[in-house]
Design an enzyme around this catalytic site. Structure first.
Site, short mmCIF file in Angstrom:
data_model
loop_
_atom_site.label_atom_id
_atom_site.label_comp_id
_atom_site.label_asym_id
_atom_site.label_seq_id
_atom_site.Cartn_x
_atom_site.Cartn_y
_atom_site.Cartn_z
N ASN A 103 0.84 -1.20 0.00
CA ASN A 103 0.00 0.00 0.00
C ASN A 103 0.88 1.25 0.00
OD1 ASN A 103 0.65 -0.75 2.70
ND2 ASN A 103 -1.03 0.46 3.52
N ILE A 104 0.40 2.25 -0.70
CA ILE A 104 1.14 3.50 -0.86
C ILE A 104 0.18 4.64 -0.51
CG2 ILE A 104 2.45 4.95 -2.46
CD1 ILE A 104 2.79 2.35 -4.21
N GLU A 105 0.39 5.25 0.64
CA GLU A 105 -0.53 6.28 1.11
C GLU A 105 -0.11 7.67 0.64
OE1 GLU A 105 -1.02 5.62 5.35
OE2 GLU A 105 -2.23 3.84 4.92
N CYS B 96 -4.05 0.64 -2.58
CA CYS B 96 -3.91 -0.58 -1.79
C CYS B 96 -2.84 -1.50 -2.38
CB CYS B 96 -5.22 -1.36 -1.78
SG CYS B 96 -6.54 -0.57 -0.86
N GLU C 124 -3.04 -4.62 -3.08
CA GLU C 124 -3.58 -5.51 -4.12
C GLU C 124 -3.59 -4.80 -5.47
OE1 GLU C 124 -4.80 -4.80 -1.15
OE2 GLU C 124 -6.14 -6.35 -0.39
N CYS D 58 -10.34 -4.58 0.07
CA CYS D 58 -11.42 -3.59 0.11
C CYS D 58 -12.33 -3.77 -1.11
CB CYS D 58 -10.85 -2.18 0.17
SG CYS D 58 -10.27 -1.55 -1.41
N CYS E 49 -10.71 -2.93 -4.54
CA CYS E 49 -9.79 -3.99 -5.00
C CYS E 49 -10.56 -5.21 -5.48
CB CYS E 49 -8.80 -4.37 -3.91
SG CYS E 49 -7.58 -3.07 -3.60
#
Ligand code: THU
Length: 128
Positions: free
Chosen positions: A42-44, A53, A55, A88, A91
């Protein structure tokens, strides 16, 4: 490839998680039918909305390199400790675009030994 090996690759991908806002670190390893594996974390983002996310990172890496045939994805996540981590809704919808609802396996793992396996249809019934 067995589930344990795929989970191991998801755990390695989780090391790269960029999650300074939620501190929830997620890793994914996507297995193609040709045997190749594409990992993601995940890359916020400080604006929150652009967060990606793990995935989808894995899917978009694979699709952008020409892959379209997918067999399974392993997902691991949690803050300090691993917890059960389920994909989620967004995804799941991305999976629905590319994967066989009854053939594609979603492996949610809390360790290399402890995992649950679902089909996409189980996690996204009556899909669009
Ligand atoms: N997240 C994922 O990467 N995958 C999931 O299956 C659930 C949520 C991420 C998004 C966000 O960076 C953090 O976990 C908390 O929601």
């Amino acid at each position: 490839m067995n589930y344990t090996e795929l989970i191991r690759q998801a755990l390695s991908a989780r090391e790269y998680s960029y999650s300074p806002y939620s501190h929830f670190r997620v890793g994914a390893a996507l297995l193609c039918k040709d045997g190749s594996v594409w990992t993601g974390c995940n890359i916020e983002n400080r604006a929150y909305g652009p967060t990606n996310c793990a995935e989808r990172t894995a899917f978009f890496k694979a699709v952008s390199e020409g892959k379209r045939e997918f067999a399974a994805i392993a997902i691991v996540g949690g803050e300090a400790e691993l917890d059960w981590c389920y994909p989620c809704g967004v995804c799941r919808q991305v999976m629905a675009e590319f994967c066989d609802p009854d053939g594609f396996e979603i492996i949610c793992a809390r360790s290399e030994e402890e995992y649950k396996v679902y089909t996409l249809r189980e996690l996204l019934p009556e899909m669009f």
